[in-house]
Design an enzyme around this catalytic site. Structure first.
Site, PDB file in Angstrom:
ATOM      1  N   TRP A   1       0.868  -1.182   0.000  1.00 41.67           N
ATOM      2  CA  TRP A   1       0.000   0.000   0.000  1.00 41.67           C
ATOM      3  C   TRP A   1       0.905   1.233   0.000  1.00 41.67           C
ATOM      4  CZ3 TRP A   1      -1.917   2.699   4.882  1.00 41.67           C
ATOM      5  CH2 TRP A   1      -2.896   3.641   4.575  1.00 41.67           C
TER       6      TRP A   1
ATOM      7  N   ASP B   1      -0.749  -5.714   9.220  1.00 38.50           N
ATOM      8  CA  ASP B   1      -1.783  -4.721   8.903  1.00 38.50           C
ATOM      9  C   ASP B   1      -3.025  -5.475   8.434  1.00 38.50           C
ATOM     10  OD1 ASP B   1      -3.245  -2.525   8.232  1.00 38.50           O
ATOM     11  OD2 ASP B   1      -1.888  -1.765   6.686  1.00 38.50           O
TER      12      ASP B   1
ATOM     13  N   LYS C   1     -13.552  -0.410   6.399  1.00 41.49           N
ATOM     14  CA  LYS C   1     -14.182  -1.161   5.309  1.00 41.49           C
ATOM     15  C   LYS C   1     -15.248  -2.111   5.847  1.00 41.49           C
ATOM     16  CE  LYS C   1     -10.086   0.196   3.719  1.00 41.49           C
ATOM     17  NZ  LYS C   1      -9.660   1.129   2.741  1.00 41.49           N
TER      18      LYS C   1
HETATM   19  C1  LMR Z   1      -6.925   2.345  -0.306  1.00 48.37           C
HETATM   20  O1  LMR Z   1      -5.901   1.664  -0.313  1.00 48.37           O
HETATM   21  O2  LMR Z   1      -7.456   2.752  -1.339  1.00 48.37           O
HETATM   22  C2  LMR Z   1      -7.591   2.686   0.994  1.00 48.37           C
HETATM   23  O3  LMR Z   1      -6.953   2.038   2.034  1.00 48.37           O
HETATM   24  C3  LMR Z   1      -7.773   4.128   1.198  1.00 48.37           C
HETATM   25  C4  LMR Z   1      -6.510   4.841   1.530  1.00 48.37           C
HETATM   26  O4  LMR Z   1      -6.483   5.531   2.546  1.00 48.37           O
HETATM   27  O5  LMR Z   1      -5.526   4.740   0.798  1.00 48.37           O
END
Ligand code: LMR
Length: 399
Positions: A130, A211, A246
């Site tokens: 991420w 996470d 979510k």
């Molecule tokens: C995402 O990955 O799209 C979500 O977790 C929202 C974010 O805060 O990035």
């Protein structure tokens, strides 16, 4: 005074979502941000949450500050959901859990804690991960490295390379792992692969930072948390961040939690104290409303049953949409690219679309996916899936 401040280049996820909101085209489709939309393309208000909120409005009372660690019932119910109601570590009182401002807040509190008490340790995140993982940990002053994870050629996992790299990390390094529904790839470790990873973490004396932002969106609430429980049972030093954004569809309420599994209750109480001091230094204490909703749903038998059932429906809808887009792409893209939609799971699929294909999708078809090629399949529905499939086919063929 502020002339030297450079422009913010924007965030690859949140800024794109803001661009989407401003896009005037009526056929636009948002598959960028990790938000679950229902089949009508609407952000759902879960029935259990609505009922908990109505009850709360009648009994809301005064709103003082919460303790630095958060609402006690929230901490208790969140811990139980993550580690299981019958967890030995819970019974022994050796898990320090506190309420945080969403999952990102949990990562930040955990990162500050690590920086302070493990100043020589660096963190390793999956390649890719991420986007905000690097931002949060670097922002807290940690050095962020990557371990091999995603295999672009197959759309699967480079498990042997991953294990090999983790097996050579310096002791007391931190390894960031995704519990389920890996963001951005949708590729998870199997139970057997987790079982292989655990002794490597133990042998190298590493800290696992898990996470879990998508509990309930993979195989189920219990199944998705199985790796967290496996790590806790194996006594791997463990930090777990979880989010209710979510699975409660409560994005704006910023409900998360951070848990640190310790050797005993005394250690847990000292760790909790230091986490609280981190919270005080960042934002003093967390907000009340969302935490009350989550705690009240999780602790009430009927609301909880309703929540679990609705969450299962959301999970099944995502699976169905994976099938629909997979079918819609038949004969239009190559099989390796197409197979990902059903092989990967959770909210995201790593489509394998190139940056220029992603751009074409957005510019010519008003279909938004991330620049990395990540698609949020939870934004697909019966009305837009065919359009998205034909748009992808056009973007890939250059037509
Ligand atoms: C995402 O990955 O799209 C979500 O977790 C929202 C974010 O805060 O990035």
């Amino acid at each position: 005074m502020f002339e030297h401040i450079p422009a913010y280049p924007g965030d690859p996820i949140l800024s794109l979502n803001e661009d989407f909101q401003l896009d005037p085209r009526p056929n636009k489709v948002n598959l960028s941000i990790g938000i679950y939309f229902d089949d009508a393309g609407k952000l759902p208000v879960m029935d259990a949450v609505r009922r908990a909120e109505s009850a709360l409005l009648d009994a809301i009372g005064p709103r003082s500050y919460l303790p630095m660690a958060g609402l006690p019932l929230y901490r208790e119910t969140a811990q139980s959901l993550v580690f299981g109601a019958n967890s030995e570590a819970r019974a022994a009182g050796r898990i320090a859990t506190l309420q945080t401002i969403g999952g990102s807040g949990a990562l930040k509190v955990g990162a500050d804690f690590l920086r302070r008490y493990f100043p020589a340790s660096q963190i390793w995140i999956s390649d890719p991960s991420w986007e905000n993982h690097r931002v949060v940990f670097e922002g807290a002053g940690l050095t962020v490295n990557t371990y091999p994870y995603y295999d672009e050629a197959t759309g699967g996992l480079r498990f042997a390379d991953m294990i090999d790299a983790i097996g050579r990390l310096p002791e007391r390094s931190v390894v960031l792992l995704h519990a389920c529904c890996h963001n951005p790839t949708g590729v998870d470790l199997s139970a057997a692969q987790w079982a292989e990873l655990v002794p490597v973490l133990q042998r190298r004396q590493l800290i696992a930072f898990v996470d879990m932002a998508y509990q309930g969106f993979g195989a189920g609430l219990e199944e998705d948390a199985a790796c967290v429980r496996m790590l806790a049972e194996a006594d791997v030093p463990l930090i777990a961040a979880n989010s209710f954004s979510k699975n409660f569809s409560l994005y704006g309420e910023r409900c998360g939690a951070l848990s640190v599994v310790c050797k005993n209750a005394d250690e847990a109480s000292r760790v909790l104290g230091q986490l609280m001091s981190t919270v005080r230094a960042n934002y003093s204490n967390p907000p009340t409303h969302g935490a009350r909703l989550v705690a009240n749903v999780l602790s009430d038998t009927s609301l909880r049953a309703s929540w679990e059932a609705e969450l299962a429906t959301m999970r099944e809808r995502i699976l169905a949409m994976r099938g629909t887009i997979h079918a819609g792409l038949a004969g239009r893209v190559d099989e390796v690219m197409r197979a990902r939609y059903v092989a990967q799971r959770g909210m995201f699929t790593y489509t394998g679309l190139t940056e220029s294909q992603v751009e074409r999708l957005r510019n010519e078809h008003a279909v938004y996916v991330l620049r990395s090629g990540r698609m949020c399949v939870a934004g697909l529905n019966a009305r837009n899936a065919d359009y998205v499939a034909s748009s992808i086919a056009a973007a890939v063929s250059g037509a």
